[in-house]
Design a protein around this motif. Sequence first.
Motif, PDB file in Angstrom:
ATOM      1  N   ILE A  95      14.751   3.701   4.965  1.00  0.00           N
ATOM      2  CA  ILE A  95      14.747   5.160   4.898  1.00  0.00           C
ATOM      3  C   ILE A  95      14.675   5.759   6.292  1.00  0.00           C
ATOM      4  O   ILE A  95      14.150   5.149   7.227  1.00  0.00           O
ATOM      5  CB  ILE A  95      13.557   5.682   4.053  1.00  0.00           C
ATOM      6  N   ALA A  96      15.212   6.972   6.433  1.00  0.00           N
ATOM      7  CA  ALA A  96      15.113   7.726   7.684  1.00  0.00           C
ATOM      8  C   ALA A  96      13.715   8.321   7.784  1.00  0.00           C
ATOM      9  O   ALA A  96      13.271   9.029   6.883  1.00  0.00           O
ATOM     10  CB  ALA A  96      16.160   8.831   7.715  1.00  0.00           C
ATOM     11  N   SER A  97      13.017   8.036   8.871  1.00  0.00           N
ATOM     12  CA  SER A  97      11.616   8.450   8.976  1.00  0.00           C
ATOM     13  C   SER A  97      11.344   9.429  10.113  1.00  0.00           C
ATOM     14  O   SER A  97      10.196   9.823  10.319  1.00  0.00           O
ATOM     15  CB  SER A  97      10.723   7.214   9.153  1.00  0.00           C
ATOM     16  N   GLU A  98      12.358   9.840  10.838  1.00  0.00           N
ATOM     17  CA  GLU A  98      12.122  10.804  11.918  1.00  0.00           C
ATOM     18  C   GLU A  98      11.631  12.136  11.342  1.00  0.00           C
ATOM     19  O   GLU A  98      12.135  12.601  10.319  1.00  0.00           O
ATOM     20  CB  GLU A  98      13.401  11.040  12.720  1.00  0.00           C
ATOM     21  N   VAL A  99      10.667  12.743  12.001  1.00  0.00           N
ATOM     22  CA  VAL A  99      10.141  14.043  11.583  1.00  0.00           C
ATOM     23  C   VAL A  99      10.970  15.110  12.291  1.00  0.00           C
ATOM     24  O   VAL A  99      10.744  15.463  13.449  1.00  0.00           O
ATOM     25  CB  VAL A  99       8.643  14.179  11.936  1.00  0.00           C
ATOM     26  N   PHE A 100      11.972  15.605  11.568  1.00  0.00           N
ATOM     27  CA  PHE A 100      12.940  16.519  12.193  1.00  0.00           C
ATOM     28  C   PHE A 100      13.792  17.137  11.100  1.00  0.00           C
ATOM     29  O   PHE A 100      14.239  16.449  10.195  1.00  0.00           O
ATOM     30  CB  PHE A 100      13.823  15.736  13.174  1.00  0.00           C
ATOM     31  N   LEU A 101      14.028  18.429  11.161  1.00  0.00           N
ATOM     32  CA  LEU A 101      14.790  19.111  10.122  1.00  0.00           C
ATOM     33  C   LEU A 101      16.237  19.407  10.508  1.00  0.00           C
ATOM     34  O   LEU A 101      16.963  20.017   9.732  1.00  0.00           O
ATOM     35  CB  LEU A 101      14.087  20.417   9.724  1.00  0.00           C
ATOM     36  N   GLY A 102      16.670  18.980  11.675  1.00  0.00           N
ATOM     37  CA  GLY A 102      18.065  19.184  12.053  1.00  0.00           C
ATOM     38  C   GLY A 102      18.965  18.224  11.303  1.00  0.00           C
ATOM     39  O   GLY A 102      18.560  17.116  10.944  1.00  0.00           O
ATOM     40  N   VAL A 103      20.203  18.634  11.051  1.00  0.00           N
ATOM     41  CA  VAL A 103      21.158  17.795  10.326  1.00  0.00           C
ATOM     42  C   VAL A 103      21.848  16.863  11.307  1.00  0.00           C
ATOM     43  O   VAL A 103      22.793  17.254  11.998  1.00  0.00           O
ATOM     44  CB  VAL A 103      22.184  18.642   9.565  1.00  0.00           C
ATOM     45  N   LYS A 104      21.356  15.632  11.357  1.00  0.00           N
ATOM     46  CA  LYS A 104      21.914  14.602  12.234  1.00  0.00           C
ATOM     47  C   LYS A 104      21.368  13.259  11.776  1.00  0.00           C
ATOM     48  O   LYS A 104      20.378  13.205  11.037  1.00  0.00           O
ATOM     49  CB  LYS A 104      21.503  14.852  13.695  1.00  0.00           C
ATOM     50  N   ALA A 158       0.849  -1.188   0.000  1.00  0.00           N
ATOM     51  CA  ALA A 158       0.000   0.000   0.000  1.00  0.00           C
ATOM     52  C   ALA A 158       0.882   1.235   0.000  1.00  0.00           C
ATOM     53  O   ALA A 158       2.068   1.177   0.352  1.00  0.00           O
ATOM     54  CB  ALA A 158      -0.906   0.005   1.236  1.00  0.00           C
ATOM     55  N   PRO A 159       0.334   2.395  -0.386  1.00  0.00           N
ATOM     56  CA  PRO A 159       1.109   3.638  -0.354  1.00  0.00           C
ATOM     57  C   PRO A 159       1.532   3.996   1.071  1.00  0.00           C
ATOM     58  O   PRO A 159       0.870   3.622   2.046  1.00  0.00           O
ATOM     59  CB  PRO A 159       0.127   4.682  -0.915  1.00  0.00           C
ATOM     60  N   LEU A 160       2.626   4.733   1.168  1.00  0.00           N
ATOM     61  CA  LEU A 160       3.097   5.232   2.455  1.00  0.00           C
ATOM     62  C   LEU A 160       2.485   6.594   2.746  1.00  0.00           C
ATOM     63  O   LEU A 160       2.286   7.403   1.841  1.00  0.00           O
ATOM     64  CB  LEU A 160       4.619   5.380   2.451  1.00  0.00           C
ATOM     65  N   THR A 161       2.239   6.844   4.004  1.00  0.00           N
ATOM     66  CA  THR A 161       1.864   8.179   4.445  1.00  0.00           C
ATOM     67  C   THR A 161       3.048   8.751   5.206  1.00  0.00           C
ATOM     68  O   THR A 161       3.475   8.189   6.215  1.00  0.00           O
ATOM     69  CB  THR A 161       0.618   8.139   5.354  1.00  0.00           C
ATOM     70  N   MET A 162       3.610   9.847   4.695  1.00  0.00           N
ATOM     71  CA  MET A 162       4.816  10.412   5.301  1.00  0.00           C
ATOM     72  C   MET A 162       4.641  11.884   5.616  1.00  0.00           C
ATOM     73  O   MET A 162       3.998  12.624   4.853  1.00  0.00           O
ATOM     74  CB  MET A 162       6.019  10.249   4.352  1.00  0.00           C
ATOM     75  N   ASP A 163       5.228  12.293   6.715  1.00  0.00           N
ATOM     76  CA  ASP A 163       5.273  13.707   7.044  1.00  0.00           C
ATOM     77  C   ASP A 163       6.269  14.389   6.099  1.00  0.00           C
ATOM     78  O   ASP A 163       7.336  13.838   5.819  1.00  0.00           O
ATOM     79  CB  ASP A 163       5.725  13.887   8.497  1.00  0.00           C
ATOM     80  N   PRO A 164       5.951  15.562   5.578  1.00  0.00           N
ATOM     81  CA  PRO A 164       6.892  16.233   4.671  1.00  0.00           C
ATOM     82  C   PRO A 164       8.212  16.611   5.328  1.00  0.00           C
ATOM     83  O   PRO A 164       9.168  16.960   4.623  1.00  0.00           O
ATOM     84  CB  PRO A 164       6.117  17.477   4.208  1.00  0.00           C
ATOM     85  N   ALA A 165       8.274  16.536   6.648  1.00  0.00           N
ATOM     86  CA  ALA A 165       9.539  16.819   7.340  1.00  0.00           C
ATOM     87  C   ALA A 165      10.325  15.545   7.638  1.00  0.00           C
ATOM     88  O   ALA A 165      11.313  15.596   8.373  1.00  0.00           O
ATOM     89  CB  ALA A 165       9.272  17.579   8.634  1.00  0.00           C
ATOM     90  N   SER A 166       9.909  14.402   7.081  1.00  0.00           N
ATOM     91  CA  SER A 166      10.660  13.156   7.288  1.00  0.00           C
ATOM     92  C   SER A 166      12.096  13.329   6.810  1.00  0.00           C
ATOM     93  O   SER A 166      12.351  13.862   5.720  1.00  0.00           O
ATOM     94  CB  SER A 166       9.988  12.008   6.538  1.00  0.00           C
ATOM     95  N   SER A 167      13.027  12.848   7.614  1.00  0.00           N
ATOM     96  CA  SER A 167      14.451  13.117   7.367  1.00  0.00           C
ATOM     97  C   SER A 167      14.928  12.685   5.990  1.00  0.00           C
ATOM     98  O   SER A 167      15.749  13.367   5.356  1.00  0.00           O
ATOM     99  CB  SER A 167      15.292  12.416   8.439  1.00  0.00           C
ATOM    100  N   VAL A 168      14.430  11.556   5.489  1.00  0.00           N
ATOM    101  CA  VAL A 168      14.914  11.055   4.206  1.00  0.00           C
ATOM    102  C   VAL A 168      14.665  12.037   3.077  1.00  0.00           C
ATOM    103  O   VAL A 168      15.441  12.108   2.110  1.00  0.00           O
ATOM    104  CB  VAL A 168      14.272   9.691   3.874  1.00  0.00           C
ATOM    105  N   LEU A 169      13.613  12.815   3.178  1.00  0.00           N
ATOM    106  CA  LEU A 169      13.267  13.757   2.113  1.00  0.00           C
ATOM    107  C   LEU A 169      14.199  14.961   2.067  1.00  0.00           C
ATOM    108  O   LEU A 169      14.214  15.694   1.080  1.00  0.00           O
ATOM    109  CB  LEU A 169      11.823  14.242   2.296  1.00  0.00           C
ATOM    110  N   HIS A 170      14.989  15.134   3.110  1.00  0.00           N
ATOM    111  CA  HIS A 170      15.849  16.317   3.193  1.00  0.00           C
ATOM    112  C   HIS A 170      17.339  15.969   3.210  1.00  0.00           C
ATOM    113  O   HIS A 170      18.137  16.707   2.640  1.00  0.00           O
ATOM    114  CB  HIS A 170      15.476  17.120   4.438  1.00  0.00           C
TER     115      HIS A 170
END
Length: 365
Positions: A150-159, A60-72
């Motif tokens: 994939i990294a899935s934490e909702v966080f925009l810090g670089v770590k 099924a499709p994933l539901t992801m927060d736009p701030a998920s770490s992998v996207l950034h």
Amino acid sequence: MTADASLTFAYQPNAAPVAASERAARLVDPVFGRVFTDHMAVVRYSDDKGWHDATITARAPLTMDPASSVLHYAQEIFEGMKAYRQEDGRTALFRPEANARRFQDSARRLAMPELPEAVFLESIERLVKVDSDWIPTSDGGALYLRPFMIASEVFLGVKPSAEYLYMVLASSVGAYFKGGAPTVSIWVSQDYTRAAPGGTGAAKCGGNYATSLVAQAEAIRNGCDQVVFLDAVERRYVEELGGMNVFFVFDDGSMATPALTGTILPGITRDSILTLARAQGIEVREEPYTIDQWRTDAASGRLAEAFACGTAAVVTPIGSVASPEGRFAIGDGTPGQLTMRLREALVGIQRGTAPDANGWLRFLD
């Protein structure tokens, strides 16, 4: 079996699986990477819980927060492997333990948690067993498996992320090249490199492939099928294609392939070819080889054959090489005898039609 005492895979069957008649229609001539099975494997990770929530569930499709770490920050790794239907009807994986170890190596390089080998293997085996009806019976058919994390934490810090999602998809595939294994033409990238010392060249991560796409597009514009990259320091030494390792076959019967120095992906097909060739008494050297040597040896006839190898196409003969300096042919431009002999030996093991002297097959039945 379970991966360990603390992790058990739950099974949540797809409530609306593809009908048998529709599945049969899709398996007649599946395009690579377009036909997917009913289920997927999922395991979650967090710093506080470790690996948890292991499930075989409906794809099924994933539901992801736009701030998920992998996207950034692109913390992402993957593998590619196949399940094969044997002549006796059993199902087998080819060297999955090697994929599990490489997945761990990639995770370390991308500062991600290492998935235990037992969890990796069980996720693959359970998914294949559930969706075994999706393995095509056509010549060259297999079930292509794509484990990824994939990294899935909702966080925009670089770590490094504190949370990850591991999944396995299964895709029904036919022969990568219809009608056998034709030769391919190669474009030598002049302006782009795939990896540099200290980079991620030895890891199987999406970023390596993303950076290869502009060079691949350039190859196609110049009438070639694939691109080959040179080293990032001197721009002289042949490293690998956009998604495959490369071998050279010489007129004295010996072979060579670029050495693994940290900038080249340690391909499992590459390693299998090395083992099979040496078992046949073929001298195989892992050493540097320049593009000038390639051109000169092809012109003199010293280089008799060249081929690329990888999971998807197994062994692909190279017929010609082009660059702004011109084009040159490999041998007579047709698949070489040694290339095809090694290909047939490897495919025979994978399909169960040849002895598996190295114990590479892992049977699921």
